[in-house]
Design a protein around this motif. Structure first.
Motif, PDB file in Angstrom:
ATOM      1  N   CYS A  22       0.831  -1.213   0.000  1.00  0.00           N
ATOM      2  CA  CYS A  22       0.000   0.000   0.000  1.00  0.00           C
ATOM      3  C   CYS A  22       0.864   1.261   0.000  1.00  0.00           C
ATOM      4  O   CYS A  22       0.566   2.242  -0.704  1.00  0.00           O
ATOM      5  N   SER A  24       3.660   1.697  -1.295  1.00  0.00           N
ATOM      6  CA  SER A  24       4.219   1.928  -2.622  1.00  0.00           C
ATOM      7  C   SER A  24       3.242   2.677  -3.524  1.00  0.00           C
ATOM      8  O   SER A  24       3.630   3.220  -4.559  1.00  0.00           O
ATOM      9  N   HIS A  25       1.965   2.689  -3.099  1.00  0.00           N
ATOM     10  CA  HIS A  25       0.938   3.429  -3.828  1.00  0.00           C
ATOM     11  C   HIS A  25       0.497   4.668  -3.043  1.00  0.00           C
ATOM     12  O   HIS A  25      -0.571   5.226  -3.306  1.00  0.00           O
ATOM     13  N   HIS A  26       1.311   5.064  -2.073  1.00  0.00           N
ATOM     14  CA  HIS A  26       1.037   6.244  -1.227  1.00  0.00           C
ATOM     15  C   HIS A  26      -0.257   6.086  -0.432  1.00  0.00           C
ATOM     16  O   HIS A  26      -1.012   7.041  -0.239  1.00  0.00           O
ATOM     17  N   ILE A  27      -0.515   4.862   0.015  1.00  0.00           N
ATOM     18  CA  ILE A  27      -1.688   4.577   0.837  1.00  0.00           C
ATOM     19  C   ILE A  27      -1.217   4.176   2.226  1.00  0.00           C
ATOM     20  O   ILE A  27      -0.501   3.186   2.389  1.00  0.00           O
ATOM     21  N   ASP A  32      -6.927   7.052   2.762  1.00  0.00           N
ATOM     22  CA  ASP A  32      -6.139   6.990   1.525  1.00  0.00           C
ATOM     23  C   ASP A  32      -6.755   5.987   0.553  1.00  0.00           C
ATOM     24  O   ASP A  32      -6.717   6.180  -0.668  1.00  0.00           O
ATOM     25  N   HIS A  36      -8.293   6.553  -3.469  1.00  0.00           N
ATOM     26  CA  HIS A  36      -7.524   5.838  -4.480  1.00  0.00           C
ATOM     27  C   HIS A  36      -8.468   5.057  -5.396  1.00  0.00           C
ATOM     28  O   HIS A  36      -9.564   4.687  -5.000  1.00  0.00           O
ATOM     29  N   ASP A  37      -8.013   4.821  -6.608  1.00  0.00           N
ATOM     30  CA  ASP A  37      -8.766   3.999  -7.557  1.00  0.00           C
ATOM     31  C   ASP A  37      -8.594   2.533  -7.153  1.00  0.00           C
ATOM     32  O   ASP A  37      -7.553   1.924  -7.409  1.00  0.00           O
ATOM     33  N   LEU A  41      -5.837  -0.426  -8.133  1.00  0.00           N
ATOM     34  CA  LEU A  41      -5.022  -1.037  -7.077  1.00  0.00           C
ATOM     35  C   LEU A  41      -5.096  -2.565  -7.163  1.00  0.00           C
ATOM     36  O   LEU A  41      -4.090  -3.261  -7.018  1.00  0.00           O
ATOM     37  N   SER A  44      -2.951  -3.858  -9.908  1.00  0.00           N
ATOM     38  CA  SER A  44      -1.518  -3.807  -9.620  1.00  0.00           C
ATOM     39  C   SER A  44      -1.057  -4.983  -8.774  1.00  0.00           C
ATOM     40  O   SER A  44       0.133  -5.306  -8.745  1.00  0.00           O
ATOM     41  N   THR A  45      -1.981  -5.658  -8.080  1.00  0.00           N
ATOM     42  CA  THR A  45      -1.581  -6.813  -7.272  1.00  0.00           C
ATOM     43  C   THR A  45      -1.106  -7.961  -8.157  1.00  0.00           C
ATOM     44  O   THR A  45      -0.362  -8.838  -7.702  1.00  0.00           O
TER      45      THR A  45
END
Length: 315
Positions: A22, A24-27, A32, A36-37, A41, A44-45
């Motif tokens: 998370c 790494s996605h600024h979460i 957050d 976020h979309d 996300l 991206s997993t």
């Protein structure tokens, strides 16, 4: 909003590996996630060896978002809140101030509900002008529908009950400068601006902001409600952020909400059941289409009986 790390004891799936993903996605928090979309996300997993576990973690956080609610307050906390925010801000309409027993109180989130052309924006402009004229502090006005009118504000100053306070152009300019307006057409931008405002309200800055106005909040929230649980959680998170700004920094926060069709051809406030108990005060505004005569009734108030109403002239 809770940081992800604090959720790990109750939800082991939200472990250091998930938190690192998370980050790494600024979460870093549940909020957050809201900003976020989630679909992006989840995609991206697929790039990670532990994709199934990451997907499960995302599912758990989404479940937490669905259960977002305001923390319960005990009787003493409610009493302290009521006693600590007694200063009322006049709306500029004497009859409304009488109805509300002092106007719009600091520390409260107030919602104006009404159909199109009912006078909601006019009320917001009038309140903003009144705060500025009476030197109560500055006003932050977030305009979501190009409804803010500097010319209308200028005319409202002429109708002020304290004309002597704006007798020179220099003073008039200073009054106008106290009302800061920014156009906002995206709920994520609104979140950013509210967090920026929150940072300026820290005691060390000595901010003089007394009122925050969002006209209209439903214009930004309605489009995201179609995303299901994520949209509703985002809406509730926005409400709690506004309440936090009001309560923690003793602001008077005023938002407007339009109305939509309901069964039987009636109208009801937009944003639904998840929203209706978020504002401290809900006021319904209607207007006679043939005149400037308006009505305001109380839908919800901390200590005034719902249903009380007053007529006033929308100048």
């Amino acid at each position: 909003m809770a940081p992800l790390k604090s959720l790990e004891p109750d939800y082991p799936i939200i472990d250091s590996n998930f938190q690192q993903f998370c980050a790494s996605h600024h979460i870093f928090s549940v909020e957050d996630f809201l900003l976020h979309d989630i679909y992006a996300l989840e995609l991206s997993t697929k790039q990670h060896f532990d994709s199934k576990r990451l997907e499960e973690g995302i599912s758990v956080v989404r479940t937490i978002m669905e259960g977002l609610h305001q923390p319960w307050l005990n009787g003493m906390e409610l009493l302290q809140k009521a006693q600590g925010n007694k200063h009322g801000i006049s709306t500029g309409y004497e009859r409304i101030d009488v109805l509300l027993e002092g106007g719009l109180f600091q520390g409260n989130l107030v919602e104006l509900v009404g159909p199109s052309s009912s006078g909601k924006t006019q009320l917001c402009l009038k309140v903003a002008a009144n705060v500025a004229v009476n030197n109560l502090g500055s006003v932050t006005f977030f305009d979501t529908g190009n409804s803010f009118s500097p010319k209308r504000i200028d005319k409202l100053l002429d109708q002020s009950s304290e004309p002597a306070k704006i007798k020179t152009e220099e003073v008039r300019r200073r009054v106008m400068d106290k009302i800061v307006c920014q156009s906002v057409f995206d709920i994520y931008v609104l979140f950013d601006l509210l967090h920026q405002l929150k940072s300026t309200l820290k005691p060390v800055t000595g901010s003089s902001v007394q009122m925050l106005i969002v006209d209209s909040i439903s214009s930004l929230v309605t489009p995201i409600l179609g995303s299901g649980a994520h949209g509703h959680a985002l809406m509730v998170s926005l409400g709690f952020l506004l309440k936090e700004l009001a309560y923690e920094h003793n602001l008077s926060v005023l938002v407007t909400n339009h109305m939509v069709g309901a069964e039987g051809g009636h109208l009801k406030p937009a944003l639904g059941e998840s929203w209706k108990n978020v504002p401290d005060m809900r006021l319904h505004v209607s207007r006679d289409c043939k005149s400037n005569i308006c009505s305001m009734s109380i839908l919800r108030h901390p200590y005034i009986t719902a249903g009380k109403a007053v007529m006033f002239s929308l100048k």
